[in-house]
Write an enzyme that holds these catalytic residues in place. Sequence first.
Site, PDB file in Angstrom:
ATOM      1  N   HIS A  72      -0.514 -68.408  -7.935  1.00  0.00           N
ATOM      2  CA  HIS A  72      -1.676 -69.100  -8.732  1.00  0.00           C
ATOM      3  C   HIS A  72      -2.984 -69.002  -8.073  1.00  0.00           C
ATOM      4  CE1 HIS A  72      -3.440 -72.233 -11.433  1.00  0.00           C
ATOM      5  NE2 HIS A  72      -2.453 -71.930 -12.147  1.00  0.00           N
ATOM      6  N   ASP A 131       5.456 -71.515 -14.840  1.00  0.00           N
ATOM      7  CA  ASP A 131       6.095 -70.626 -15.637  1.00  0.00           C
ATOM      8  C   ASP A 131       7.380 -70.282 -15.140  1.00  0.00           C
ATOM      9  OD1 ASP A 131       4.273 -70.323 -17.561  1.00  0.00           O
ATOM     10  OD2 ASP A 131       3.105 -68.846 -16.294  1.00  0.00           O
TER      11      ASP A 131
HETATM   12  N1  ACO Z   1       4.302 -61.515  -6.405  1.00  0.00           N
HETATM   13  C1  ACO Z   1       3.941 -60.876  -5.196  1.00  0.00           C
HETATM   14  N2  ACO Z   1       2.673 -60.710  -4.633  1.00  0.00           N
HETATM   15  C2  ACO Z   1       1.660 -61.621  -5.169  1.00  0.00           C
HETATM   16  C3  ACO Z   1       1.994 -62.373  -6.263  1.00  0.00           C
HETATM   17  C4  ACO Z   1       3.267 -62.315  -6.873  1.00  0.00           C
HETATM   18  N3  ACO Z   1       3.607 -62.954  -7.983  1.00  0.00           N
HETATM   19  N4  ACO Z   1       0.968 -63.018  -6.832  1.00  0.00           N
HETATM   20  C5  ACO Z   1       0.101 -62.740  -5.818  1.00  0.00           C
HETATM   21  N5  ACO Z   1       0.535 -61.671  -4.862  1.00  0.00           N
HETATM   22  C6  ACO Z   1      -0.422 -61.230  -3.673  1.00  0.00           C
HETATM   23  C7  ACO Z   1      -1.206 -60.059  -4.022  1.00  0.00           C
HETATM   24  O1  ACO Z   1      -0.461 -59.079  -4.122  1.00  0.00           O
HETATM   25  C8  ACO Z   1      -2.234 -60.232  -3.298  1.00  0.00           C
HETATM   26  O2  ACO Z   1      -1.982 -59.690  -2.038  1.00  0.00           O
HETATM   27  P1  ACO Z   1      -2.900 -58.760  -1.196  1.00  0.00           P
HETATM   28  O3  ACO Z   1      -3.812 -59.864  -0.437  1.00  0.00           O
HETATM   29  O4  ACO Z   1      -2.372 -57.898  -0.052  1.00  0.00           O
HETATM   30  O5  ACO Z   1      -3.768 -57.714  -2.058  1.00  0.00           O
HETATM   31  C9  ACO Z   1      -2.334 -61.751  -2.917  1.00  0.00           C
HETATM   32  O6  ACO Z   1      -1.149 -62.321  -3.182  1.00  0.00           O
HETATM   33  C10 ACO Z   1      -3.393 -62.540  -3.758  1.00  0.00           C
HETATM   34  O7  ACO Z   1      -3.085 -62.148  -5.123  1.00  0.00           O
HETATM   35  P2  ACO Z   1      -4.120 -62.208  -6.061  1.00  0.00           P
HETATM   36  O8  ACO Z   1      -3.806 -61.424  -7.382  1.00  0.00           O
HETATM   37  O9  ACO Z   1      -5.592 -61.581  -5.561  1.00  0.00           O
HETATM   38  O10 ACO Z   1      -4.565 -63.640  -6.533  1.00  0.00           O
HETATM   39  P3  ACO Z   1      -5.207 -64.273  -7.906  1.00  0.00           P
HETATM   40  O11 ACO Z   1      -5.470 -65.515  -7.486  1.00  0.00           O
HETATM   41  O12 ACO Z   1      -6.035 -63.201  -8.307  1.00  0.00           O
HETATM   42  O13 ACO Z   1      -3.872 -64.038  -9.043  1.00  0.00           O
HETATM   43  C11 ACO Z   1      -1.932 -64.662 -10.016  1.00  0.00           C
HETATM   44  C12 ACO Z   1      -3.150 -65.194  -9.232  1.00  0.00           C
HETATM   45  C13 ACO Z   1      -2.685 -63.864 -11.277  1.00  0.00           C
HETATM   46  C14 ACO Z   1      -1.397 -65.864 -10.871  1.00  0.00           C
HETATM   47  C15 ACO Z   1      -1.119 -63.833  -9.383  1.00  0.00           C
HETATM   48  O14 ACO Z   1      -0.423 -64.760  -8.439  1.00  0.00           O
HETATM   49  C16 ACO Z   1       0.079 -63.140 -10.448  1.00  0.00           C
HETATM   50  O15 ACO Z   1       0.069 -62.210 -10.748  1.00  0.00           O
HETATM   51  N6  ACO Z   1       1.408 -64.049 -10.290  1.00  0.00           N
HETATM   52  C17 ACO Z   1       2.357 -63.649 -11.401  1.00  0.00           C
HETATM   53  C18 ACO Z   1       2.072 -63.752 -12.611  1.00  0.00           C
HETATM   54  C19 ACO Z   1       2.261 -65.285 -13.040  1.00  0.00           C
HETATM   55  O16 ACO Z   1       3.052 -65.995 -12.722  1.00  0.00           O
HETATM   56  N7  ACO Z   1       1.190 -65.945 -13.732  1.00  0.00           N
HETATM   57  C20 ACO Z   1       1.199 -67.230 -14.110  1.00  0.00           C
HETATM   58  C21 ACO Z   1      -0.124 -67.905 -13.729  1.00  0.00           C
HETATM   59  S1  ACO Z   1      -0.011 -69.702 -13.991  1.00  0.00           S
HETATM   60  C22 ACO Z   1      -0.588 -69.733 -15.761  1.00  0.00           C
HETATM   61  O17 ACO Z   1      -1.398 -69.118 -16.275  1.00  0.00           O
HETATM   62  C23 ACO Z   1      -0.052 -70.826 -16.431  1.00  0.00           C
END
Ligand code: ACO
Length: 427
Positions: free
Chosen positions: A305, A362
């Site tokens: 998140h 979620d």
């Molecule tokens: N699985 C594996 N790796 C992950 C995940 C995941 N679900 N989420 C983040 N990471 C990793 C990224 O690859 C990144 O790695 P790096 O630093 O080596 O590049 C690091 O963690 C940070 O991730 P970002 O995408 O930069 O973080 P951001 O804050 O932009 O993204 C997000 C948050 C979009 C929610 C992300 O965690 C994600 O895509 N999760 C899966 C989708 C999801 O569950 N979304 C629901 C969000 S809650 C809502 O909207 C109600």
Amino acid sequence: MSEQAKLTLGAKALEMPVMDGSIGPQVIDIRKMYAQTGAFTFDPGFTSTASCLSAITYIDGDEGVLLHRGYPIQQLAEHSSFPEVAYLLTEGELPTKEELDTFVYTITRHTMVHEQLMQFFRGFRRDAHPMAIMCGVVGALSAFYHDSTDIDDPKQRMIASHRLIAKMPTIAAMAYKYSVGQPFVYPDNSLSYTGNFLRMTFAVPAEPYIVNPVVERALDRIFILHADHEQNASTSTVRLAGSSGANPFACIAAGIACLWGPAHGGANEAALNMLREIGRPERIPEYIARAKDKDDPFRLMGFGHRVYKNYDPRATVMQQTVRELFAELKVSDPIFEVALQLEAMALNDPYFIEKKLFPNVDFYSGIILSAIGFPTSMFTALFALARTVGWVAQWNEMIGDPEQKIGRPRQLYTGAPQRDYVPISKR
Ligand code: ACO
């Protein structure tokens, strides 16, 4: 004098006021930065930018805290109801019994949609995604309810807000009915907000429908958990659309479009699809390895998140609700076991620990919604239904904010500098 932050850029020095909220991090007021230094700030994804003042919802992502108007989400999920939370978010205080009765009465009287709106549904393909239908139909409400689109009239704003909160369940249920080829079911105002939605979704004219109170309570709780979440992508979209003076129905339609994305509201659908694809606990390590693999775009859906770097408090309530629902209905789903084991494995894995990736709202919601009988394609539509309350509250707050301006971010331009047009024969 309040605290100042200092910035020097070449020979220019700037002092910027530091603002304090009631709780939470301080904010540096950079509004004069461009005028005084000629430079912008750079913050793609707004990871360090507060876009507004807001008194609705507070999140402490490090501690896993979520407060609505100061009340912890766990307390609201346990003791409150969705209409009461809707009142709290939109009006600012918990209602008295009389205030709640009046609010529920008002919302209930707006549950029907214009009869002609039914024709609008029939223009969609039967296999259209419910979110595609929701974007179109909610946007079209402004064509049916002209009398509540003047945003400068507080009364019209209030009526539009009530209409949106009241009609979303009807529209979401109609989107479902249309996709399964069943007749639309009119609202029954003797039922609760959530009971009425269940009936409009699952009843058929051929037989009576009795709302199951256990299911009603579980779904009401899901609605509470999704009601608002401060300046997330879809809420910021609603505010940005609203900042230009667009009518509330158009703004909420914009929010629905944004919510649809798999990184936001679409994640609940994606999370359940992922759990089903994993299918058996033995396959979990393979998916964890894929999520960690930099060359694989796969992510654990329902994990991570932007704000929570701790357990999402909504996920805790959601997991508890799955247990209660399964126990009371005497059902089970092997996917729940997969989810629990996946969570346990991920939370013990250095990759997830280091990046502070925890289950979000979620991760478990799809299991409950599926147990209630909703197809995965409806999950995000249910999220939109509940989040409409937050969108409406945030939109009203923005309109009432004397400092509100049209949202207009700037950019760091990386394209070609000025050059002269070259005739096509010379290129
Ligand atoms: N699985 C594996 N790796 C992950 C995940 C995941 N679900 N989420 C983040 N990471 C990793 C990224 O690859 C990144 O790695 P790096 O630093 O080596 O590049 C690091 O963690 C940070 O991730 P970002 O995408 O930069 O973080 P951001 O804050 O932009 O993204 C997000 C948050 C979009 C929610 C992300 O965690 C994600 O895509 N999760 C899966 C989708 C999801 O569950 N979304 C629901 C969000 S809650 C809502 O909207 C109600």
